[in-house]
Design an enzyme around this catalytic site. Sequence first.
Site, short mmCIF file in Angstrom:
data_model
loop_
_atom_site.label_atom_id
_atom_site.label_comp_id
_atom_site.label_asym_id
_atom_site.label_seq_id
_atom_site.Cartn_x
_atom_site.Cartn_y
_atom_site.Cartn_z
N LYS A 8 50.50 39.22 37.37
CA LYS A 8 51.27 40.42 37.02
C LYS A 8 52.75 40.14 37.23
O LYS A 8 53.14 39.23 37.97
CB LYS A 8 50.83 41.62 37.85
CG LYS A 8 51.00 41.45 39.37
CD LYS A 8 52.39 41.73 39.90
CE LYS A 8 52.51 41.49 41.40
NZ LYS A 8 53.92 41.60 41.89
N ASP A 135 48.69 45.53 45.63
CA ASP A 135 48.59 45.19 44.21
C ASP A 135 47.16 45.16 43.70
O ASP A 135 46.93 45.06 42.49
CB ASP A 135 49.23 43.81 43.94
CG ASP A 135 50.74 43.83 44.07
OD1 ASP A 135 51.34 44.92 43.99
OD2 ASP A 135 51.33 42.75 44.26
#
Length: 285
Positions: A8, A135
């Site tokens: 990401k 996350d």
Amino acid sequence: MYLKAFAKINIYLDVVSSREDGYHNLDMVMLPLELHDSISFNVLPYSTDSYITCDHIDIQETKYNLINIAINKARDVYHFDKHFAISVHKEIPIRAGLGGGSSNAAAILRALYDVLKIKDKNENKNTLAKSIGADVPFCMVNKPMRVQGIGEDLSPIKLHHPYYVLIIMPEKGLSTKHVFEEADKINLKHSSPEKLIKALEDGDDEIVAKEMFNSLEDVSIALVPEIQKIKEMLFNDGLKMVLMSGSGSAVFALSTDHHKIMKLAKKYDKLNYDVYLTRTLTKNE
């Protein structure tokens, strides 16, 4: 079975406040990438322990990594007795702010739900993911999101168009824990993501470039000055959407010009940087 654990990037990261429990309230805009680690995941029917290996030279000790934490926390919640053989082939650079460990943990959680046929509410899955890392809830869904709270509050964002992503790694990586410890000592800059989100949905890359933000950049640049050098080089090469991801130390640039970004990837490779060329993930696998 084989799993893909996707990286990401943060195109917006604001550390809103610190919390008494040691976590931080965050406001982030995150995009998943096609760049991924590959994981082999197999059930060991008669084993009394799980075995986790990784082919990255800097990851020798896997007993306490996020994959192991994910399995143990899931076991505490769902009370399964199965054990597993897990092998990770690393492509996502470590200590980069690209979510490698979190994506690995999320991929394993998805595999556990699938293989063990565990049924649960999404809110309970989200709570478990959040307990592993900030996350991990995002990495469970791998879609463009605004992420708030300590990572558990997810709001989908629609990208007008995909981007090519050029990632440049400084020689030195950064520990997320260390960066946040340093960040807690100073007054961080703050911003607001609403204009950025609208620009992403409208496809206005001029505004995207202006509104990208990371309140940890100053802290990370103080620890690794090369981050600023790479940013300036990318700007000088004509790329406008440039930022450090997460707590660093990876610097990325977004572009819709495939020829240009391919050319620059070759340039930075010749300068002996670790270079990764990928795209925003358009289909969750």
